[in-house]
Design a protein around this motif. Structure first.
Motif, mmCIF file in Angstrom:
data_model
loop_
_atom_site.group_PDB
_atom_site.id
_atom_site.type_symbol
_atom_site.label_atom_id
_atom_site.label_comp_id
_atom_site.label_asym_id
_atom_site.label_seq_id
_atom_site.Cartn_x
_atom_site.Cartn_y
_atom_site.Cartn_z
ATOM 1 N N ARG A 67 0.950 -1.206 0.083
ATOM 2 C CA ARG A 67 0.072 0.165 0.045
ATOM 3 C C ARG A 67 0.831 1.165 0.001
ATOM 4 N N PRO A 68 1.205 1.743 -1.139
ATOM 5 C CA PRO A 68 2.039 3.004 -1.126
ATOM 6 C C PRO A 68 1.261 4.164 -1.117
ATOM 7 N N LYS A 69 1.943 5.230 -0.353
ATOM 8 C CA LYS A 69 1.319 6.609 -0.516
ATOM 9 C C LYS A 69 1.481 7.059 -1.854
ATOM 10 N N SER A 70 0.906 8.377 -2.131
ATOM 11 C CA SER A 70 0.856 8.801 -3.597
ATOM 12 C C SER A 70 2.432 9.011 -3.751
ATOM 13 N N PHE A 71 2.948 8.325 -5.067
ATOM 14 C CA PHE A 71 4.450 8.683 -5.218
ATOM 15 C C PHE A 71 4.679 9.347 -6.370
ATOM 16 N N VAL A 72 5.882 9.898 -6.393
ATOM 17 C CA VAL A 72 6.209 11.116 -7.309
ATOM 18 C C VAL A 72 7.713 10.808 -7.944
ATOM 19 N N GLY A 73 8.107 11.107 -8.837
ATOM 20 C CA GLY A 73 9.608 10.917 -9.497
ATOM 21 C C GLY A 73 9.505 11.335 -11.010
ATOM 22 N N PRO A 74 10.585 10.766 -11.491
ATOM 23 C CA PRO A 74 10.456 10.829 -13.014
ATOM 24 C C PRO A 74 9.278 10.242 -13.823
ATOM 25 N N GLU A 75 8.915 10.962 -14.696
ATOM 26 C CA GLU A 75 7.854 10.430 -15.504
ATOM 27 C C GLU A 75 6.324 10.703 -14.856
ATOM 28 N N ARG A 76 6.377 11.216 -13.700
ATOM 29 C CA ARG A 76 5.108 11.474 -13.072
ATOM 30 C C ARG A 76 4.674 12.763 -13.658
ATOM 31 N N LEU A 77 3.271 12.679 -14.027
ATOM 32 C CA LEU A 77 2.642 13.887 -14.548
ATOM 33 C C LEU A 77 1.233 13.850 -13.566
ATOM 34 N N GLY A 78 0.064 13.543 -14.513
ATOM 35 C CA GLY A 78 -1.136 13.620 -13.836
ATOM 36 C C GLY A 78 -1.447 15.120 -13.146
ATOM 37 N N VAL A 79 -1.868 15.086 -11.672
ATOM 38 C CA VAL A 79 -2.136 15.812 -10.944
ATOM 39 C C VAL A 79 -0.929 16.609 -10.566
ATOM 40 N N PHE A 80 -0.051 16.272 -10.788
ATOM 41 C CA PHE A 80 1.241 17.014 -10.117
ATOM 42 C C PHE A 80 1.618 17.813 -11.289
ATOM 43 N N ASP A 81 1.313 17.571 -12.566
ATOM 44 C CA ASP A 81 1.627 18.591 -13.876
ATOM 45 C C ASP A 81 0.939 19.908 -13.692
ATOM 46 N N LEU A 82 -0.040 19.914 -12.744
ATOM 47 C CA LEU A 82 -0.911 21.214 -12.622
ATOM 48 C C LEU A 82 0.276 22.106 -11.723
ATOM 49 N N PHE A 83 0.496 21.311 -10.770
ATOM 50 C CA PHE A 83 1.583 22.141 -9.625
ATOM 51 C C PHE A 83 2.672 22.508 -10.326
ATOM 52 N N TYR A 84 3.298 21.893 -10.970
ATOM 53 C CA TYR A 84 4.797 21.920 -11.830
ATOM 54 C C TYR A 84 4.665 23.121 -12.770
ATOM 55 N N ASP A 85 3.441 23.026 -13.545
ATOM 56 C CA ASP A 85 3.208 23.933 -14.551
ATOM 57 C C ASP A 85 3.178 25.537 -14.072
ATOM 58 N N TRP A 86 2.364 25.560 -12.897
ATOM 59 C CA TRP A 86 2.303 26.749 -12.146
ATOM 60 C C TRP A 86 3.850 27.324 -11.822
ATOM 61 N N ALA A 87 4.398 26.487 -11.059
ATOM 62 C CA ALA A 87 5.713 26.625 -10.524
ATOM 63 C C ALA A 87 6.740 27.285 -11.692
ATOM 64 N N TYR A 88 6.641 26.466 -12.807
ATOM 65 C CA TYR A 88 7.608 26.583 -13.956
ATOM 66 C C TYR A 88 7.456 28.115 -14.508
ATOM 67 N N ASP A 89 5.865 28.498 -14.312
ATOM 68 C CA ASP A 89 5.593 29.917 -15.167
ATOM 69 C C ASP A 89 5.685 30.905 -14.002
ATOM 70 N N GLY A 90 6.240 30.745 -12.904
ATOM 71 C CA GLY A 90 6.441 31.808 -11.982
ATOM 72 C C GLY A 90 5.088 32.266 -11.286
ATOM 73 N N LYS A 91 4.396 31.093 -10.995
ATOM 74 C CA LYS A 91 3.280 31.467 -10.263
ATOM 75 C C LYS A 91 3.235 30.947 -8.878
ATOM 76 N N GLY A 92 2.397 31.493 -7.901
ATOM 77 C CA GLY A 92 2.263 30.936 -6.694
ATOM 78 C C GLY A 92 1.311 29.981 -6.870
ATOM 79 N N PHE A 93 0.776 29.093 -5.758
ATOM 80 C CA PHE A 93 0.040 27.964 -5.974
ATOM 81 C C PHE A 93 -1.028 27.877 -4.816
ATOM 82 N N PRO A 94 -2.149 27.704 -5.056
ATOM 83 C CA PRO A 94 -3.227 27.705 -4.074
ATOM 84 C C PRO A 94 -3.415 26.282 -3.537
#
Length: 345
Positions: free
Chosen positions: A159-186
């Motif tokens: 039973r793993p917790k939510s896992f991240v790392g190379p190749e992980r996008l999905g819901v984390f893409d939203l966060f990384y897209d905002w960070a990459y574009d110089g935005k804060g995050f709600p």
């Protein structure tokens, strides 16, 4: 050893396959999605097919020592797809693994089986209470694993917790897209809750331990997660700090935000599903003491390490997936109206 990795073309699948190949193992990938990793093609056996098809499963099981079952229909799929894939597909694999006298079966479940709990940390023996079709299907799949374990098969449930790392996008893409574009995050709520994550490399290590240690040790159920984590706000702020724009995590009122996201989700205007928006503001962490004690599991990455490692990969490969979208962890999810909200942060 010879491994069958179901869901081999997915995020966990490809990371696990690379991990196993580096350690000299033979691998067969079974996935309904085309396998399109040039660095691996030619080095493994690839079967493109559906775990719900018994003949496909029978073919894939030939000569296999260890099955690692990572394939699943995620929460953005229809309930029918989720139940047929996650329950019937798992049953097909267990049935054929028993017939083929496979040495070990390692089932990748989820901490979603605990539902929205009333205490922390969560232990393997706590009650199971799945939220939505995905959580319910994961519990049913575990029950199938228990049935075959009781028949004498060596079946590990992870039973793993939510896992991240190379190749992980999905819901984390939203966060990384905002960070990459110089935005804060709600963030839903204050962000002062503790939400344990997991680096995919640490998960791969746990899987290999379950494939190689004595059967009497691994024929059991284990929580797997990071050992070091702080609050959601602190852990995610580490990525914004790394991005270098001086932006901050911004807390939003919990109840109104969840109500709005519920409406947007119903109208198909947001990719965030119930499990995400109803748990994001809550504590969510499991005890990994059993895995540490029995398996010798020792995670390398903290939440912050894992999130930043994933973000580094995102920056390096952003152009590779900029025109893609879907419902798996391997591709970005369409942001819908959330892309408009981005302008305000």
């Amino acid at each position: 050893m010879k491994f069958l990795v179901t869901g081999g073309a997915g995020f966990l699948g490809i990371n696990l396959i690379r991990y196993l190949k580096l350690r000299g193992h033979d691998v067969v990938s079974l996935d309904i999605v085309k396998f399109d990793y040039p660095d691996i093609n030619g080095n493994i056996s690839i079967i493109t097919g559906d775990i719900r098809n018994k003949e496909t499963v029978k073919e894939a099981m030939k000569g296999i020592d260890v099955v690692v079952h990572t394939a699943a229909a995620l929460p953005l799929y229809t309930p029918e797809q989720i139940f047929s894939t996650d329950i019937d597909g798992t049953k097909n694999l267990l049935e054929e693994a028993e017939k083929s006298k496979v040495e070990r079966f390692i089932h990748i479940s989820s901490t979603a089986v605990y539902g929205i709990p009333d205490h922390h940390p969560l232990f393997e023996g706590d009650k199971l209470d799945g939220v939505g079709p995905y959580g319910k299907s994961k519990i049913k799949a575990e029950q199938e694993c228990d049935n075959y374990r009781n028949k004498g098969m060596c079946v590990t449930i992870i039973r793993p917790k939510s896992f991240v790392g190379p190749e992980r996008l999905g819901v984390f893409d939203l966060f990384y897209d905002w960070a990459y574009d110089g935005k804060g995050f709600p963030m839903i709520g204050s962000g002062n809750n503790r939400y344990q994550l997991l680096d995919v490399e640490d998960l791969c290590e746990a899987i290999l331990l379950c494939a190689t240690l004595e059967k009497n040790k691994v024929n059991d159920t284990f929580n797997i997660g990071a050992k070091e984590y702080t609050t959601m706000k602190e852990d995610y702020q580490a990525v914004l700090d790394y991005a270098g724009f001086g932006k901050k995590i911004v807390g939003l009122p919990e109840k109104p935000t969840i109500a709005l996201l519920k409406i947007l989700s119903a109208l198909k205007l947001s990719p965030l599903y119930k499990w995400v928006y109803e748990t994001a503001s809550k504590d969510s962490f499991v005890s990994i003491e059993k895995a540490e004690r029995v398996l010798g599991y020792s995670p390398k990455y903290s939440n912050k390490d894992a999130l930043i490692r994933n973000y580094k990969w995102y920056k390096e490969h952003k152009n590779d997936f900029k025109n893609t979208s879907g419902v798996s962890h391997r591709v970005p999810w369409k942001q819908g109206l959330l892309r408009i909200a981005k302008a305000f942060f």
